[in-house]
Design an enzyme around this catalytic site. Structure first.
Site, PDB file in Angstrom:
ATOM      1  N   GLU A 101     -11.479   0.104  -3.726  1.00  0.00           N
ATOM      2  CA  GLU A 101     -10.880   0.502  -2.450  1.00  0.00           C
ATOM      3  C   GLU A 101      -9.654   1.343  -2.741  1.00  0.00           C
ATOM      4  O   GLU A 101      -9.383   1.704  -3.890  1.00  0.00           O
ATOM      5  CB  GLU A 101     -10.525  -0.733  -1.610  1.00  0.00           C
ATOM      6  CG  GLU A 101      -9.496  -1.651  -2.269  1.00  0.00           C
ATOM      7  CD  GLU A 101      -9.059  -2.799  -1.368  1.00  0.00           C
ATOM      8  OE1 GLU A 101      -9.278  -2.708  -0.153  1.00  0.00           O
ATOM      9  OE2 GLU A 101      -8.483  -3.771  -1.893  1.00  0.00           O
ATOM     10  N   ASP A 142       0.818  -1.216   0.000  1.00  0.00           N
ATOM     11  CA  ASP A 142       0.000   0.000   0.000  1.00  0.00           C
ATOM     12  C   ASP A 142       0.850   1.264   0.000  1.00  0.00           C
ATOM     13  O   ASP A 142       0.676   2.152   0.843  1.00  0.00           O
ATOM     14  CB  ASP A 142      -0.917   0.016   1.223  1.00  0.00           C
ATOM     15  CG  ASP A 142      -1.673  -1.293   1.414  1.00  0.00           C
ATOM     16  OD1 ASP A 142      -2.155  -1.838   0.417  1.00  0.00           O
ATOM     17  OD2 ASP A 142      -1.771  -1.752   2.569  1.00  0.00           O
TER      18      ASP A 142
END
Length: 678
Positions: free
Chosen positions: A222, A31
């Site tokens: 997301e 991420d």
């Protein structure tokens, strides 16, 4: 909001020097949010770990955050842990749920946004903030999470006018304005009914801020990352475009939409990066412009091939079309950044490759050890881009290679027709009483360079022979052991050692063990004729000699040390470094006759010494170089020219020697001049 001072800078910064994908090699990172602060790129990833006992073993497990920085996207520094789960007052202890973060700068302060499981609610994720004076911390955590932000993967955009916006995911993708304090949503919160999952009781409504981002495609979304380029706002996100019915779990793409407004409505444009071929479930990303070039940061499970919840950060170039749309990115092994030639080049992270060349893990049980490339046949090849040779002044090549038979790698500049930089011979010794069987063993092999590129160049690596595996290449600068003679004369040094010599490039010898260096063996070896006039020649710098099948050259050199390092001389100028016979000459000019002196010598390997044509000293046996290891009988240095000649022979071992004249008390004799040639 009440603030609680919690300092979370826990570890000493360490360097992680990597230019290939993945860029962080000592831990799992996912991420990745990249930001440019103070002319550096700062990387704020989440930190995957192997789930400890008691945690769900098939799910994401994250306990803290690190921050990394780089000025060249090649050398990354780990500044250590900045936030850890059990030091944040509102986070559920041992929840291992510190997912994708972000960090932005506003008015000289740095705001770090991160999601985690809050205490006591049992209801998903909340988002908290920590504040620092520097991009690497220390960060001060807020005592409570942000009101109205229920979800994961926060991202903040600071617009040109100073207004900030936050985006997050959890019920689709939402966005909202932030107040000037960067800690609260600007606007009323709304009551939203949480969806009820099968088998779970109905939950009461929650107060949620912001608005749903309109215009995005159907399907699971997301990890929003928003940025502005020119007049366009971009909202990018991982998106599952496949069928999710019947419990299917297709993998994520990276997709994007554009708008003229920071909160939309959005015009969906398409894919930035397609799904992973190996079915790694997630991807998550950020984009950043640095020194005029845009980059895409993303993650993949390179170091965890059998468990896609342990990911690693990668980087590739990002390009835009004239209308502002984004060109699809194909992930590469090479990644970005320019390697210095003196760094370790993991060429299994190649830029281009022929169809036959492949890669595999060096150790399948320890993926962090990385990969190696297999060139399976003659003319199989790979190309490794962007190596800067400006750091190389007097270089040689070292490589980690493996083969089952003798073979050769040729390293060229640019392509198959480029200049040869080096030829690397892989010799798999399999016979002989004193030699191991090196077939299939990883070997570290060195070779001199034939050519040094100027500036930044691409490497073309080709197999000439049988199959060969290559783990890494590295170019190294030799220490300054000696330098070409530039003055007419030189005296001995303060301790009397003679540092100026004419050295002949080494003559090959078949010597498997130095135990053979007996008096009789050496006298026979030194009495052989290797080249014409070997005991009477008065060589000059650059003069060539024919010795059997070898054409050798004399070199006039000044040693930087009291001992002349023959092994390094052979490494630079010779065809081989072990199993060598070295001939050496120097000219000694005395203003007056010097009687009663002694020649004191030491050598690694056996040696013989002659003064004015007469043998004066023999050092026999398997020796290690020691000052004054052998001392001659009394000698006379005559007025005028004297010729000092030596021969050093060695098998498997380093070679060097030192020579001086001493008086009756062992004190150095000086007062003469040394010349390199007549």
């Amino acid at each position: 909001m009440k603030r609680l001072t919690v300092f979370c800078f826990l570890l000493t910064a360490v360097s992680v020097a990597v230019a290939q994908n993945p860029v962080i090699r000592d831990q799992f990172t996912a991420d990745p949010t990249a930001r440019v602060f103070n002319n550096k790129v700062y990387l704020y990833p989440s930190h995957d770990i192997v789930p400890p006992e008691g945690q769900r073993q098939d799910w994401f497990c994250m306990a803290d955050y690190h921050v990394f920085s780089s000025e060249n996207l090649t050398d990354w520094t780990d500044h250590g842990v900045i936030i850890t789960q059990n030091k944040v007052p509102w986070v559920q202890p041992d929840s291992y749920s510190m997912w994708a973060p972000d960090c932005v700068c506003k008015d000289g302060k740095y705001y770090f946004y991160f999601p985690s499981a809050p205490k006591g609610t049992g209801r998903g994720f909340a988002v908290g903030v920590a504040v620092a004076e520097r991009p690497e911390g220390p960060f001060v955590c807020e005592s409570q999470p942000m009101a109205g932000v229920m979800g994961i993967d926060p991202c903040v955009l600071v617009d040109d006018d100073g207004q900030s916006y936050i985006y997050w995911s959890g019920m689709g993708i939402r966005g909202a304005r932030l107040k000037a304090n960067m800690l609260e949503l600007d606007g009323e919160l709304q009551e939203v009914q949480m969806p009820r999952h099968e088998g779970m009781p109905e939950m009461p409504p929650m107060k949620v801020g912001g608005q749903t981002m309109e215009g995005l495609p159907d399907g699971f979304k997301e990890g929003p990352f928003a940025f502005k380029r020119g007049e366009w706002y971009y909202l990018t996100f991982p998106w599952v475009r496949g069928d999710t019915s019947d419990g299917k779990n297709p993998t994520e793409t990276l997709a994007y939409a554009m708008s003229k407004s920071p909160l939309g409505p959005w015009d969906f444009k398409g894919i930035i990066m397609k799904e992973w071929e190996n079915k790694c479930w997630t991807n998550h990303h950020s984009m950043v412009e640095y020194r005029g070039q845009w980059y895409l940061f993303y993650h993949h499970n390179d170091f965890s091939p059998h468990f896609d919840k342990n990911r690693s950060v990668c980087i590739d170039l990002l390009h835009f079309n004239a209308d502002g749309t984004i060109q699809e990115v194909t992930p590469t092994l090479r990644g970005v950044g320019i390697n210095q030639a003196t760094e370790r080049l993991e060429i299994d992270r190649y830029s281009r490759v022929d169809g036959a060349t492949s890669t595999a893990y060096v150790d399948s049980l320890q993926p962090f050890k990385g990969w190696y490339a297999t060139l399976p046949r003659a003319q199989s090849s790979l190309t490794y881009n962007d190596v800067d040779f400006s750091c190389l002044t007097d270089g040689y090549l070292i490589a980690s290679v493996r083969a089952n038979a003798n073979t050769q790698l040729v390293i060229r500049e640019g392509n198959a027709r480029g200049k040869v930089i080096a030829r690397l011979k892989v010799v798999c010794i399999t016979d002989g009483q004193f030699r191991r069987d090196y077939r299939g063993q990883w070997l570290t092999v060195t070779t001199p360079l034939e050519y040094t590129p100027k500036g930044v160049a691409d490497l073309y690596v080709e197999c000439e022979g049988t199959a060969v595996d290559v783990d890494w290449l590295q170019f190294k600068n030799r220490p300054v052991y000696f330098s070409p003679v530039t003055t007419a004369t030189a005296g001995p040094d303060d301790d009397g050692f003679i540092r100026r010599w004419l050295l002949l490039e080494p003559i090959r010898q078949d010597i498997r063990s130095n135990v053979v260096f007996t008096n009789s063996w050496l006298r026979e070896a030194f009495s052989k004729t290797y080249f014409n006039h070997q005991l009477t020649v008065l060589p000059k710098d650059g003069q060539r000699v024919k010795a059997a099948a070898q054409t050798l050259r004399w070199h006039a050199l000044d040693s930087e040390n009291y001992n002349m390092k023959l092994f390094r001389f052979a490494e630079k100028y010779g065809e081989q470094t072990y199993g060598s016979l070295f001939w050496l000459v120097t000219y000694i000019d005395c203003p007056e006759e010097m009687a009663g002196v002694r020649l004191a010598a030491g050598s690694n390997g056996a040696s013989m010494w002659w003064l004015n044509g007469e043998e004066v000293l023999l050092l026999e046996g398997d020796r290690r170089m020691v000052k004054d290891d052998g001392v001659s009988q009394r000698l006379t240095l005559r007025k005028g020219r004297n010729i000092l000649r030596g021969a050093v022979i060695n098998g498997p071992g380093l070679s060097d020697f030192c020579v001086r004249f001493v008086d009756e008390k062992g004190q150095p004799v000086k007062g003469y001049q040394v010349r390199s040639e007549k």
